[in-house]
Scaffold this active site. Sequence first.
Site, short mmCIF file in Angstrom:
data_model
loop_
_atom_site.label_atom_id
_atom_site.label_comp_id
_atom_site.label_asym_id
_atom_site.label_seq_id
_atom_site.Cartn_x
_atom_site.Cartn_y
_atom_site.Cartn_z
CB THR A 1 -0.97 0.04 1.20
OG1 THR A 1 -0.20 -0.05 2.40
CG2 THR A 1 -1.96 -1.10 1.16
N GLY A 2 2.18 1.14 0.05
CA GLY A 2 3.03 2.33 -0.05
C GLY A 2 3.08 2.82 -1.49
CE LYS B 1 -2.87 1.65 5.30
NZ LYS B 1 -2.51 2.65 4.29
CB ILE C 1 12.85 -3.43 -4.54
CG1 ILE C 1 12.10 -4.56 -5.23
CG2 ILE C 1 13.16 -2.28 -5.50
CD1 ILE C 1 12.85 -5.29 -6.30
CB THR C 2 14.39 -1.90 0.52
OG1 THR C 2 13.03 -2.29 0.51
CG2 THR C 2 14.59 -0.69 1.43
CD GLU C 3 19.74 3.22 -3.22
OE1 GLU C 3 18.78 3.48 -3.95
OE2 GLU C 3 20.86 3.72 -3.34
CE1 TYR D 1 16.14 -2.00 -14.83
CE2 TYR D 1 15.59 0.33 -14.88
CZ TYR D 1 15.61 -0.88 -14.22
OH TYR D 1 15.09 -0.97 -12.96
CD GLU E 1 28.01 -1.63 -8.98
OE1 GLU E 1 27.33 -1.18 -9.93
OE2 GLU E 1 27.68 -1.49 -7.79
CG HIS F 1 25.11 0.66 -6.53
ND1 HIS F 1 25.43 0.04 -7.70
CD2 HIS F 1 23.85 1.11 -6.67
CE1 HIS F 1 24.40 0.10 -8.53
NE2 HIS F 1 23.43 0.76 -7.93
#
Lengths: 381, 287
Positions: free
Chosen positions: B17-18, B43, B98-100, B161, B211, B249
């Site tokens: 819901t964010g 929720k 996914i969170t950074e 991408y 990298e 990163h």
Amino acid sequence: MKLHEYQSKQIFSNYGIPIPSGRVAANAADAKHIAEELGGHVVIKSQILVGGRGKAGGIRLAKSPQQAEDLATQILGMEIKGLPVRKILVDEAASIETEIYLGITNDRSERKPVMMASSAGGVEIEQVAKETPDKIVKVHIDPLLGLRDYQARDMAAGIDLPRKHWQTFGQIGRGLWRAYIRSDATLAEINPLVITSQNRLLAVDGKMVLDDNALFRHPDLAEMRDVDVEPEAETEARKYSLSFIKLDGYIGCMVNGAGLAMATMDIIKLHGGKPANFLDIGGGASSEKVAAALRIILSDANVKAVLFNIFGGITRGDEVARGILAALQEVKTDVPMITRLVGTNAEEGRQILSEANMITAETLVDAAKKAISAAQGGEQV
Amino acid sequence: MSILVDKNTRLLVQGITGNEGLFHTQHMLAYGTNVVAGVTPGKGGEWVLEGKVPVFDSVRIAHEATGVNTSVIFVPARFAADAIYEAADAGILLIVCITEGIPIQDMMRVRNYLDQKGIRLVGPNCPGLLTPGEAKVGIIPGDISMPGNIGVVSRSGTLTYEVLYALKLVGLGTTTCIGIGGAPVNGTSFIDVLGMFEADPHTDKIVLIGEIGGTDEEKAAEFIADHLTKPVTAFIAGQTAPPGKRMGHAGAIVESGSGTAADKIKALQDVGVQVASHPEEIAELLA
């Protein structure tokens, strides 16, 4: 975020690690005063966030309060590796018999903290690792269990520490572990940990580096940041949550995504140009953020062209283009701008920008070449 | 046809819901991903996206009610480690975060905990996975790749991408693209993914995008020499990165002279990997 020696040692002391008596001073009169309190025989240590202070003359021994004042005046007037010395630590001088190294850091490849000890203290651990690696004892610590007592004993034995010191060494090791964990450090290091002629163990020098990502749960530690050490532009960038690093080239870069930003710098270099910065504007690209980024890039007088490289994924190219246009309304400049928009709605985005008389590019290689040419005063396509 | 995610994926979205969670759930659904449930504590009982996805109070309840087998996490960094533990304890075997910006000590504890339970984590600080035509788990734009025979693994987001898009422009598609993330301590390494691509019958070629920082690429090179029969093409970002600076990163940093792009490129070239000099060249090398 790096902490100063005096800050690191204060934290160590909070966790029961013995440190010399001493205080920090910002002027020579205070230094003299502190030296008087400590009995006159003190060491004056510049507080800067780069290594090699000793060699640069930033650490001096004083035998009297008057000498302390004189040396403090000298050191406070120094610049070490381009950084002005604004603070000095005045510590009681210790009579040192033996120097040991003790530190904890993250071992990325083992995904565990690693504690290291060495009988060759007082020297940078990287140098010891290179020259006499057999003098370093390492133990990996299970992050779910913490440092075990036997591990501390193993380290003491491993560096041939006399048995009478094992218990105190264990206490110091546990204190260092708690300081590391509870401060969310990425490095907590005592170098040297000394044995004095009175047979005491004492953390004479200390260093901590904290995890920037964990500062949200340590507001007290976050306040310790010394912004003198970083270029003003980097401090400014942090306010806007922009990831920015200044370099010494002449082509400003604004890119979405860290990997792509590095690749963009690389390709500029590959074609004979020099990038002026690393900048990741992150997801989205609101005009406010683009404007802030542009101001920061252009604050560097060396910048002769700015390259926007945006891969519109979920972020749409037309939105980014409008953000760039709005930013250009706000930040007036004659510096040529080269834009490469790819991905979702890139065509619409390019349309919007071409009306604004910007140089556009299709591929990464094309963008880099056009940016280099524009920076050298070449044709503006 | 793929690794880790496909049409049998039954996906749970933690933090649905964010802003981020809702936005990307919409895109995952539009792609055809089987998003079956979401979790936001407090929720439970609501439905989101015009009644398409039910929201539960906890991962355990969502798991029991819907039989999810994969979770994707969009919760903010300060709550992300807890979200991973919650998914693991509820018995989810594939967790994609996914969170950074998750603190590294949190990640060390998480990783050691998951290893004991045998649970796979992808990320954090990653774009997730895309199996073209079947499932998109995370934030990789769906339209920049198509089904094909190339497996892509990367530490980056938009740079990936870029490569997917360049491949598509020359008519090349992917089996699965997996972003393992830019964190210094993560769940899945290059080696893990290389092993999976080697075992996947539909993957014929592999693209590795690395990298600066750490030694994952060097370990990958050793693994390629010892275990891989399929050709690998690589790109390493950060040749111009100054030492001692974190390049966006958290994991992209050259420390004490180790983790440089030059070392990684050499390690890969030494075992016969073609290393492109810029990202678009990967497509040229494979076309």
